[in-house]
Design a protein around this motif. Structure first.
Motif, PDB file in Angstrom:
ATOM      1  N   ARG A 142       0.833  -1.209   0.000  1.00 15.86           N
ATOM      2  CA  ARG A 142       0.000   0.000   0.000  1.00 15.86           C
ATOM      3  C   ARG A 142       0.868   1.258   0.000  1.00 15.86           C
ATOM      4  N   ALA A 143       1.968   1.214   0.738  1.00 13.33           N
ATOM      5  CA  ALA A 143       2.889   2.359   0.751  1.00 13.33           C
ATOM      6  C   ALA A 143       3.521   2.560  -0.619  1.00 13.33           C
ATOM      7  N   ALA A 144       3.867   1.444  -1.281  1.00 14.99           N
ATOM      8  CA  ALA A 144       4.478   1.538  -2.608  1.00 14.99           C
ATOM      9  C   ALA A 144       3.510   2.148  -3.613  1.00 14.99           C
ATOM     10  N   ILE A 145       2.245   1.733  -3.543  1.00 16.68           N
ATOM     11  CA  ILE A 145       1.237   2.265  -4.463  1.00 16.68           C
ATOM     12  C   ILE A 145       0.987   3.747  -4.185  1.00 16.68           C
ATOM     13  N   SER A 146       0.929   4.108  -2.910  1.00 20.03           N
ATOM     14  CA  SER A 146       0.721   5.517  -2.559  1.00 20.03           C
ATOM     15  C   SER A 146       1.863   6.379  -3.095  1.00 20.03           C
ATOM     16  N   GLY A 147       3.093   5.908  -2.932  1.00 18.47           N
ATOM     17  CA  GLY A 147       4.235   6.649  -3.460  1.00 18.47           C
ATOM     18  C   GLY A 147       4.213   6.725  -4.970  1.00 18.47           C
ATOM     19  N   CYS A 148       3.792   5.647  -5.607  1.00 22.51           N
ATOM     20  CA  CYS A 148       3.705   5.626  -7.065  1.00 22.51           C
ATOM     21  C   CYS A 148       2.691   6.650  -7.563  1.00 22.51           C
ATOM     22  N   LEU A 149       1.535   6.722  -6.901  1.00 21.09           N
ATOM     23  CA  LEU A 149       0.521   7.700  -7.302  1.00 21.09           C
ATOM     24  C   LEU A 149       1.026   9.125  -7.111  1.00 21.09           C
ATOM     25  N   SER A 150       1.787   9.354  -6.050  1.00 17.96           N
ATOM     26  CA  SER A 150       2.356  10.687  -5.834  1.00 17.96           C
ATOM     27  C   SER A 150       3.337  11.045  -6.953  1.00 17.96           C
ATOM     28  N   PHE A 151       4.133  10.075  -7.366  1.00 17.52           N
ATOM     29  CA  PHE A 151       5.054  10.296  -8.481  1.00 17.52           C
ATOM     30  C   PHE A 151       4.280  10.648  -9.751  1.00 17.52           C
ATOM     31  N   ILE A 152       3.227   9.888 -10.028  1.00 16.59           N
ATOM     32  CA  ILE A 152       2.437  10.128 -11.237  1.00 16.59           C
ATOM     33  C   ILE A 152       1.848  11.533 -11.208  1.00 16.59           C
ATOM     34  N   GLU A 153       1.256  11.904 -10.082  1.00 20.63           N
ATOM     35  CA  GLU A 153       0.682  13.240  -9.961  1.00 20.63           C
ATOM     36  C   GLU A 153       1.740  14.316 -10.186  1.00 20.63           C
ATOM     37  N   GLY A 154       2.893  14.123  -9.582  1.00 24.99           N
ATOM     38  CA  GLY A 154       3.957  15.122  -9.693  1.00 24.99           C
ATOM     39  C   GLY A 154       4.491  15.269 -11.100  1.00 24.99           C
ATOM     40  N   ILE A 155       4.725  14.156 -11.775  1.00 19.06           N
ATOM     41  CA  ILE A 155       5.326  14.253 -13.104  1.00 19.06           C
ATOM     42  C   ILE A 155       4.320  14.784 -14.125  1.00 19.06           C
ATOM     43  N   VAL A 156       3.035  14.457 -13.942  1.00 20.66           N
ATOM     44  CA  VAL A 156       2.026  14.994 -14.862  1.00 20.66           C
ATOM     45  C   VAL A 156       1.891  16.503 -14.669  1.00 20.66           C
ATOM     46  N   LEU A 157       1.906  16.964 -13.422  1.00 25.88           N
ATOM     47  CA  LEU A 157       1.871  18.408 -13.172  1.00 25.88           C
ATOM     48  C   LEU A 157       3.093  19.097 -13.765  1.00 25.88           C
ATOM     49  N   HIS A 158       4.260  18.472 -13.622  1.00 29.96           N
ATOM     50  CA  HIS A 158       5.483  19.028 -14.204  1.00 29.96           C
ATOM     51  C   HIS A 158       5.336  19.153 -15.723  1.00 29.96           C
ATOM     52  N   TRP A 159       4.821  18.139 -16.336  1.00 27.90           N
ATOM     53  CA  TRP A 159       4.606  18.148 -17.790  1.00 27.90           C
ATOM     54  C   TRP A 159       3.634  19.259 -18.183  1.00 27.90           C
ATOM     55  N   MET A 160       2.544  19.389 -17.426  1.00 27.36           N
ATOM     56  CA  MET A 160       1.545  20.414 -17.734  1.00 27.36           C
ATOM     57  C   MET A 160       2.123  21.816 -17.625  1.00 27.36           C
ATOM     58  N   HIS A 161       2.978  22.035 -16.642  1.00 25.13           N
ATOM     59  CA  HIS A 161       3.482  23.384 -16.371  1.00 25.13           C
ATOM     60  C   HIS A 161       4.686  23.761 -17.219  1.00 25.13           C
ATOM     61  N   THR A 162       5.508  22.786 -17.589  1.00 23.64           N
ATOM     62  CA  THR A 162       6.765  23.120 -18.264  1.00 23.64           C
ATOM     63  C   THR A 162       6.849  22.646 -19.712  1.00 23.64           C
ATOM     64  N   GLU A 163       6.200  21.525 -20.019  1.00 20.31           N
ATOM     65  CA  GLU A 163       6.291  20.911 -21.352  1.00 20.31           C
ATOM     66  C   GLU A 163       7.745  20.663 -21.747  1.00 20.31           C
ATOM     67  N   GLU A 164       8.590  20.385 -20.748  1.00 14.08           N
ATOM     68  CA  GLU A 164      10.000  20.113 -21.027  1.00 14.08           C
ATOM     69  C   GLU A 164      10.207  18.732 -21.636  1.00 14.08           C
ATOM     70  N   ILE A 165       9.277  17.833 -21.372  1.00 12.76           N
ATOM     71  CA  ILE A 165       9.359  16.489 -21.948  1.00 12.76           C
ATOM     72  C   ILE A 165       8.077  16.204 -22.708  1.00 12.76           C
ATOM     73  N   THR A 166       8.115  15.219 -23.564  1.00 16.12           N
ATOM     74  CA  THR A 166       6.961  14.907 -24.400  1.00 16.12           C
ATOM     75  C   THR A 166       5.958  14.049 -23.645  1.00 16.12           C
ATOM     76  N   ARG A 167       4.773  13.987 -24.193  1.00 12.21           N
ATOM     77  CA  ARG A 167       3.738  13.125 -23.621  1.00 12.21           C
ATOM     78  C   ARG A 167       4.211  11.680 -23.594  1.00 12.21           C
ATOM     79  N   GLU A 168       4.863  11.237 -24.661  1.00 10.59           N
ATOM     80  CA  GLU A 168       5.342   9.855 -24.737  1.00 10.59           C
ATOM     81  C   GLU A 168       6.366   9.575 -23.640  1.00 10.59           C
ATOM     82  N   GLN A 169       7.217  10.554 -23.356  1.00 10.64           N
ATOM     83  CA  GLN A 169       8.206  10.373 -22.297  1.00 10.64           C
ATOM     84  C   GLN A 169       7.539  10.316 -20.924  1.00 10.64           C
ATOM     85  N   VAL A 170       6.519  11.139 -20.729  1.00  9.75           N
ATOM     86  CA  VAL A 170       5.760  11.086 -19.477  1.00  9.75           C
ATOM     87  C   VAL A 170       5.137   9.701 -19.316  1.00  9.75           C
ATOM     88  N   ARG A 171       4.535   9.222 -20.379  1.00 15.48           N
ATOM     89  CA  ARG A 171       3.881   7.913 -20.352  1.00 15.48           C
ATOM     90  C   ARG A 171       4.881   6.814 -20.002  1.00 15.48           C
TER      91      ARG A 171
END
Length: 226
Positions: A142-171
């Motif tokens: 459960r801790a691993a999944i919670s951390g994974c979801l936090s990572f996903i949220e963070g990297i998607v927000l980073h992508w939305m705000h900066t567009e430094e990486i491509t959608r494919e790279q985010v995926r």
């Protein structure tokens, strides 16, 4: 009955319009008077259905979360394919509804918005645990999944705000993090057992099988022919 159906239809129209408005503008920038006027309805109809702008906003966020959950439930196919589809749907939401999407995954101070986010986040985490292990699993998982979801949220927000990486790279980064989180949990807690669905998916993908079970789990093509 007719009145109820009409009221439900009116509420649904308002929610769809609100979803568009709050996706493109911040909460303070949305005028419910202008929104109602654009739909040809009285501004009071929003207060009637939702108790005012605040209730309207929360209902829009709840709708966005429910729609995403419905998209996930509708997915079919092997486990790994559905995981990839789910990531694509998440990125679609981020691109198409940035305002409401960000409100649901950002670390917001708004307690009511956070409550909506946390409730839906927990539902997704429980579904992932059930998909991967067949149960609510162990504290480590459960801790691993919670951390994974936090990572996903963070990297998607980073992508939305900066567009430094491509959608494919985010995926790719999201998928790699999911696999890495599961692998880390398996190594940290030997009591975790994977579901047959996940094992079948791994067996059909040699690199994935090797990731979960080690190189010895993948048969040598030459040896298998002997």
């Amino acid at each position: 009955m007719v009145g109820n159906r009409r009221g439900e239809a009116s509420r649904a129209v308002l929610l769809e319009a609100g979803k568009d408005a709050f996706s493109q503008q911040r909460y303070g920038e949305v005028s419910i008077v202008d929104l109602a006027r654009s739909l040809g309805v009285a501004a009071g109809s929003i207060s009637y259905h939702f108790g005012g702008k605040r209730g309207f906003y929360l209902a829009v966020l709840e709708l966005a979360a429910e729609e995403f959950w419905g998209d996930l439930l509708a997915m079919r196919g092997p486990a790994v394919d559905r995981l990839a589809q789910g990531v694509d749907k998440l990125l679609d939401r981020a691109a198409q509804q940035p305002g409401s999407f960000e409100a649901l995954i950002a670390d917001v101070a708004d307690a009511e918005v956070r409550q909506i986010r946390d409730r839906h986040r927990q539902r997704i985490a429980a579904a992932l645990a059930m998909e991967i292990t067949g149960t609510e699993s162990t504290p480590v998982f459960r801790a691993a999944i919670s951390g994974c979801l936090s990572f996903i949220e963070g990297i998607v927000l980073h992508w939305m705000h900066t567009e430094e990486i491509t959608r494919e790279q985010v995926r790719d980064l999201v998928l790699a993090n999911v696999f890495g989180s599961v692998l880390g949990a398996l190594r940290a807690d030997p009591q975790i057992e994977l579901t047959q669905r996940v094992m079948d998916a791994a067996k059909s993908d040699s690199p994935l099988l090797s990731l979960f079970l080690g190189p010895q789990a993948v048969p040598n093509p030459v040896e298998s022919m002997e």
